[in-house]
Enzyme design. Structure first.
Site, short mmCIF file in Angstrom:
data_model
loop_
_atom_site.label_atom_id
_atom_site.label_comp_id
_atom_site.label_asym_id
_atom_site.label_seq_id
_atom_site.Cartn_x
_atom_site.Cartn_y
_atom_site.Cartn_z
N ASN A 166 1.03 -1.17 0.23
CA ASN A 166 -0.30 -0.21 0.02
C ASN A 166 1.14 1.31 0.09
O ASN A 166 0.38 2.32 -0.76
CB ASN A 166 -0.82 0.33 1.05
CG ASN A 166 -1.59 1.09 1.23
OD1 ASN A 166 -3.01 0.81 -0.33
ND2 ASN A 166 -2.32 1.62 1.88
N ASP B 89 -6.71 -4.31 6.27
CA ASP B 89 -6.31 -5.77 6.17
C ASP B 89 -6.91 -6.65 6.51
O ASP B 89 -6.16 -7.50 6.26
CB ASP B 89 -5.01 -5.81 5.26
CG ASP B 89 -3.81 -6.10 6.41
OD1 ASP B 89 -4.40 -5.27 7.54
OD2 ASP B 89 -3.08 -6.44 6.36
#
Length: 319
Positions: free
Chosen positions: A205, A240
């Site tokens: 990310n 996540d």
């Protein structure tokens, strides 16, 4: 709709994740208004499961559910029109029904709760203890109330979704755990809770940007969802981290399902970024007598997840 595609109907019902949920003000208000409008001693919002009728909201009824084979509403869902039974004692379908012979039910009117894809998943009904021939206008009013129930279901479903991954929101998923624990302790229905992390998600990310991170989360959720059964649930717990509830499975079957998901996650690829490799760490726990609360079940499952991550990630660990 006399020829019901039961598998499709049950799948539509499961999609709303409404069964065995706690009372909610919106549905309680609707059923109070219905009872007041029709001046009946009993009214209910019921959903027809595979073998039972479950009441989301009711007035004048003590039970929270009944066997499906004695449910008036099971007849209601077989057609799209409002079903009126003016005198149940004189109706051969219901004359020997225990609600008639033992509970004194004499009249009934129910409208099917039809989903946007045309599946009758339940009924909104009013019930009386004296014969009564409901009018066409009354049937139309009840049908309008039924549309209101379905609209509330749709709003509830939208509010309970994680809009990035189209999985359940954290709150909605956690609410479902309560019902699973109750089903185990009351009926012996087995279940397994799993918590999954995307391995090294922060690195991807941060390195490639949030749009790529979003694509990873979406692909991850799809790999999980595509390998679940219709009774299973998946929710995004935050960032996540995802949760999976496998309902009505033995521990052996649960491990098989989770292993398949684990493998499918490892196959995820982003063609334009071939160096990104995706894997999952999974901790899971099958329900047992000592598990009494969702907090305790989650804590135990989290401990298994932490061990999976500490052992090198990309693996499954049972509590």
């Amino acid at each position: 709709m006399s020829n019901i595609d039961e598998a499709t109907r049950i799948s539509a019902l499961r999609r709303y994740n409404i069964l065995d949920t706690a009372p909610e003000t919106e549905f309680e208000n609707i059923i109070s208004l219905v009872q007041s409008t029709f001046k009946v001693p009993m009214a209910a919002i019921s959903f027809i499961d595979t073998d039972r009728q479950w009441f989301k909201a009711s007035r004048g009824l003590e039970a929270s559910e009944t066997p499906r084979d004695v449910a008036f509403c099971d007849y209601t869902i077989r057609n799209d029109a409002v079903m009126v039974v003016p005198d149940a004692k004189a109706d051969e379908r219901f004359a020997d029904n225990p609600f008639v012979t033992d509970a004194g039910v004499k009249c009934y009117m129910g409208t099917p709760l039809k989903t946007s894809d045309g599946q009758n998943i339940g009924s909104l009904c009013v019930i009386g203890t004296d014969p009564r021939d409901f009018s066409a206008d009354e049937a139309s009013i009840l049908a309008s109330f039924g549309d209101l129930v379905v609209s509330q279901l749709e709003l509830r479903q939208s509010a309970n979704l994680d809009h990035l991954t189209h999985t359940m929101s954290r709150g909605a998923f956690l609410d479902q755990i309560d019902g699973v624990i109750k089903a185990y302790h009351q009926k012996g229905v087995c279940a397994t809770l799993a918590i999954l992390d995307v391995d090294r998600f922060k690195d991807a990310n941060d390195g490639y940007g949030h749009p790529v991170g979003d694509r990873i989360l979406q692909a991850f959720a799809t790999a999980c969802s595509d390998n679940l059964r219709s009774d299973d649930l998946i929710g995004r717990l935050g960032g996540d981290e995802f949760g999976i509830l496998l309902r009505g499975v033995t521990p052996v079957t649960a491990r098989t399902i989770l292993a398949r998901i684990h493998t499918e996650i490892s196959k995820i690829s982003l063609p334009d970024i071939p160096d990104i490799k995706i894997s999952a760490s999974i901790g899971y726990t099958s329900i047992a007598d000592e598990i009494q609360t969702k907090e305790g079940w989650i804590e135990k499952t989290d401990e298994a997840l932490y061990r999976a991550k500490a052992n090198g990630r990309a693996q499954m660990v049972a509590a």
